[in-house]
Scaffold this motif. Structure first.
Motif, PDB file in Angstrom:
ATOM      1  N   ARG A 315     -55.254  49.889  19.488  1.00 30.71           N
ATOM      2  CA  ARG A 315     -54.960  50.502  20.785  1.00 30.71           C
ATOM      3  C   ARG A 315     -54.246  49.494  21.673  1.00 30.71           C
ATOM      4  O   ARG A 315     -54.678  48.340  21.772  1.00 30.71           O
ATOM      5  N   PRO A 316     -53.183  49.902  22.366  1.00 29.69           N
ATOM      6  CA  PRO A 316     -52.521  48.991  23.308  1.00 29.69           C
ATOM      7  C   PRO A 316     -53.368  48.838  24.569  1.00 29.69           C
ATOM      8  O   PRO A 316     -53.203  49.559  25.547  1.00 29.69           O
ATOM      9  N   ASN A 317     -54.266  47.889  24.537  1.00 31.32           N
ATOM     10  CA  ASN A 317     -55.299  47.701  25.560  1.00 31.32           C
ATOM     11  C   ASN A 317     -54.682  47.145  26.847  1.00 31.32           C
ATOM     12  O   ASN A 317     -54.496  45.936  26.979  1.00 31.32           O
ATOM     13  N   THR A 318     -54.386  48.035  27.790  1.00 33.02           N
ATOM     14  CA  THR A 318     -53.826  47.563  29.060  1.00 33.02           C
ATOM     15  C   THR A 318     -54.906  47.233  30.075  1.00 33.02           C
ATOM     16  O   THR A 318     -54.601  46.627  31.110  1.00 33.02           O
ATOM     17  N   GLU A 319     -56.155  47.604  29.810  1.00 35.55           N
ATOM     18  CA  GLU A 319     -57.228  47.252  30.744  1.00 35.55           C
ATOM     19  C   GLU A 319     -57.442  45.743  30.786  1.00 35.55           C
ATOM     20  O   GLU A 319     -57.678  45.159  31.857  1.00 35.55           O
ATOM     21  N   VAL A 320     -57.329  45.073  29.636  1.00 33.09           N
ATOM     22  CA  VAL A 320     -57.461  43.617  29.646  1.00 33.09           C
ATOM     23  C   VAL A 320     -56.262  42.983  30.350  1.00 33.09           C
ATOM     24  O   VAL A 320     -56.394  41.946  31.022  1.00 33.09           O
ATOM     25  N   VAL A 321     -55.090  43.605  30.238  1.00 37.68           N
ATOM     26  CA  VAL A 321     -53.918  43.111  30.970  1.00 37.68           C
ATOM     27  C   VAL A 321     -54.170  43.226  32.473  1.00 37.68           C
ATOM     28  O   VAL A 321     -53.882  42.291  33.244  1.00 37.68           O
ATOM     29  N   ALA A 322     -54.738  44.350  32.906  1.00 37.41           N
ATOM     30  CA  ALA A 322     -55.064  44.514  34.326  1.00 37.41           C
ATOM     31  C   ALA A 322     -56.073  43.471  34.779  1.00 37.41           C
ATOM     32  O   ALA A 322     -55.962  42.921  35.884  1.00 37.41           O
ATOM     33  N   HIS A 323     -57.063  43.181  33.941  1.00 36.01           N
ATOM     34  CA  HIS A 323     -58.083  42.190  34.292  1.00 36.01           C
ATOM     35  C   HIS A 323     -57.455  40.817  34.502  1.00 36.01           C
ATOM     36  O   HIS A 323     -57.680  40.158  35.526  1.00 36.01           O
ATOM     37  N   GLU A 324     -56.652  40.375  33.537  1.00 32.42           N
ATOM     38  CA  GLU A 324     -56.088  39.024  33.621  1.00 32.42           C
ATOM     39  C   GLU A 324     -55.017  38.933  34.699  1.00 32.42           C
ATOM     40  O   GLU A 324     -54.880  37.887  35.355  1.00 32.42           O
ATOM     41  N   LEU A 325     -54.257  39.998  34.912  1.00 33.00           N
ATOM     42  CA  LEU A 325     -53.273  39.956  35.990  1.00 33.00           C
ATOM     43  C   LEU A 325     -53.952  39.986  37.349  1.00 33.00           C
ATOM     44  O   LEU A 325     -53.470  39.356  38.303  1.00 33.00           O
ATOM     45  N   ALA A 326     -55.080  40.683  37.486  1.00 36.09           N
ATOM     46  CA  ALA A 326     -55.821  40.655  38.752  1.00 36.09           C
ATOM     47  C   ALA A 326     -56.264  39.242  39.089  1.00 36.09           C
ATOM     48  O   ALA A 326     -56.328  38.860  40.263  1.00 36.09           O
ATOM     49  N   HIS A 327     -56.547  38.463  38.063  1.00 34.49           N
ATOM     50  CA  HIS A 327     -56.926  37.066  38.287  1.00 34.49           C
ATOM     51  C   HIS A 327     -55.801  36.246  38.911  1.00 34.49           C
ATOM     52  O   HIS A 327     -56.066  35.178  39.489  1.00 34.49           O
TER      53      HIS A 327
END
Length: 464
Positions: A315-327
């Motif tokens: 799955r193209p997991n964009t939730e982890v991308v959102a997490h790390e970009l929020a950082h």
């Protein structure tokens, strides 16, 4: 940071002090700088007596022999009169040290490099330290996350880790309370990528070696530095007028879930900017690695690194991308003054996942809140969770619950005004939980400490 399969993530704290006895120079005007910033979560890390302004790093890495050679130029300002001072450096051999161009005595004390300049450094003095060093880098044992720092790989290396990693590949004041700007120049065999933080400054090749140059002009905590060397498919473009550099390990599918997720980096960053305020740095990006030892994703500044477990289900997991970009806002631009307040990083980044999930057609924020509320262990605090629980659910999920509780208490307009104002006021700096509570109370115009006490540290489930 976010864990991959089977885990979560962390923090506590530091007061910069000057320790050691008087040398007798100039009537006691110069003293030895402390070799430990005093953070119980990372004993021995960080140093006292100076603030680093800038690191200029020139390193060369040969994967065949796993050997690194480096030249670090550290520009700092003395915060007290110093007869000697420490830099964190784990396991590498130091060949030469100069302070303001003059040879300086140096010795090793475990993972500390102790430097004695030819003359004392008065308080307020800006000075430059040049360190020539080399060897075979080794990671540091970190327990919860596995080893952190410099990992040799089959085709290169990955330097990554939290709460410590920088000291495994360059001399540093290795604690987030001392942020600095960086210029990083990395030379590797032709055909390999050498990826790091900030704006790409070009490449040049000579005699079978290629030098990659990077520059991070915004202050960065040392654990947010990264160095990723190897066979990577590198994509370079622009987004919102700034460089966007992504890279996917050659061992991952070219059109697979990691590449698909990283391709949405600009889109996710724009979504977060609408809620948090302008993106705080001069470059965007991300790196997907294939090494199974990296079981987490880390918010390395401007260019988060993602372990392969986040994309293992196809799955193209964009939730982890959102997490790390929020950082990039919560943790990178506004960093921790002390590791015990890590929920300020992870609670807000987890909440950003909830926001993105709702926006991207998944569960609503209210549903995410309700689900976590019912399964949370309220005996475990978000603030000062203890070293063993740095990467636990209380920091991430209970922290996110507290963020949403604030939103419900003050309303959307005031809530997002608090977040945007906080990030603007504290940009490029550090902060504590007490700082955030005081700011939220000021903007909301009402007491909020009881709310934060209940949702962050109270031992019983708060009323919804």
């Amino acid at each position: 940071m976010r864990w991959g399969r089977g885990g979560v993530a962390a923090v506590v704290v530091a007061v910069a002090v000057v320790g050691g006895g008087c040398t007798g120079d100039d009537g006691g005007r110069f003293r030895a700088g402390a070799g430990d910033v005093g953070d119980p979560y990372v004993p021995g890390a960080g140093n006292g007596g100076y603030d680093v302004d800038h690191y200029a790093l020139t390193v060369r890495y040969d994967p065949a022999g796993k050997r690194l050679t480096g030249q670090a130029t550290v520009t700092a300002t003395a915060t007290a009169g110093l007869s000697r001072f420490h830099l964190d450096l784990a396991g590498l051999t130091v060949d030469r040290v100069r302070v303001d161009g003059a040879s300086a005595k140096h010795r090793r004390d475990g993972d500390e490099l102790v430097v004695s300049p030819a003359h004392g450094l008065p308080a307020g003095r800006r000075f430059t330290v040049e360190v020539a060093y080399g060897g075979v880098p080794r990671p540091l044992p970190s327990g919860e996350l596995g080893d952190g720092g410099f990992h040799a790989t089959g085709d290169g290396a990955i330097a990554l880790g939290q709460p410590e990693s920088a000291s495994t590949w360059f001399p540093a004041n290795d604690h987030p309370s001392d942020k600095a700007t960086y210029d990083i120049e990395v030379t590797v065999p032709d055909g390999l990528a050498a990826l790091s933080n900030g704006v790409p400054k070009g490449q040049s090749s000579q005699d079978g070696w290629t030098t990659w140059r990077w520059s991070e002009g915004s202050p960065m905590a040392s654990y947010l530095t990264t160095l990723v060397i190897g066979n990577y498919r590198v994509s370079t473009g622009t987004h919102a007028g700034k460089p966007l550099v992504t890279a996917v390990a050659a061992g991952l599918p070219a059109d697979g879930p990691a590449a698909t997720a990283l391709a949405r980096t600009g889109e996710v960053a724009d979504f977060l900017a609408e809620r948090f305020g302008p993106y705080p740095f001069d470059a965007y990006g991300g790196i997907a690695v294939a090494d199974e030892r990296i079981r987490y994703a880390l918010e390395t500044q401007t260019r988060p690194v993602y372990g392969p477990g986040f994309f293992a289900d196809g799955r193209p997991n964009t939730e982890v991308v959102a997490h790390e970009l929020a950082h990039q806002w919560f943790g990178d631009s506004v960093s921790l003054a002390r590791w015990s307040d890590i929920w300020l990083n992870e609670g807000f980044a987890t909440y950003a996942e909830w926001l993105w999930r709702e926006h991207d057609g998944g569960r609503s924020v209210a549903q995410s809140f309700a689900e976590r509320y019912m399964v949370t262990d309220w005996t475990k605090p978000s603030v000062d969770p203890g070293r063993a629980a740095m990467f636990g659910d209380a920091v991430y999920q209970r922290g996110a619950l507290a963020v949403h509780a604030l939103r419900r208490a003050v309303g959307d307009e005031t809530f997002f005004r608090i977040l945007r104002g906080w990030l603007a006021e504290r940009r490029d700096g550090t902060a504590t939980t007490a700082d955030f509570v005081a700011y939220a109370e000021r903007v909301a115009g009402r007491p909020l400490r009881p709310l934060f006490d209940a949702w962050l540290v109270g031992p019983e489930r708060p009323a919804r």
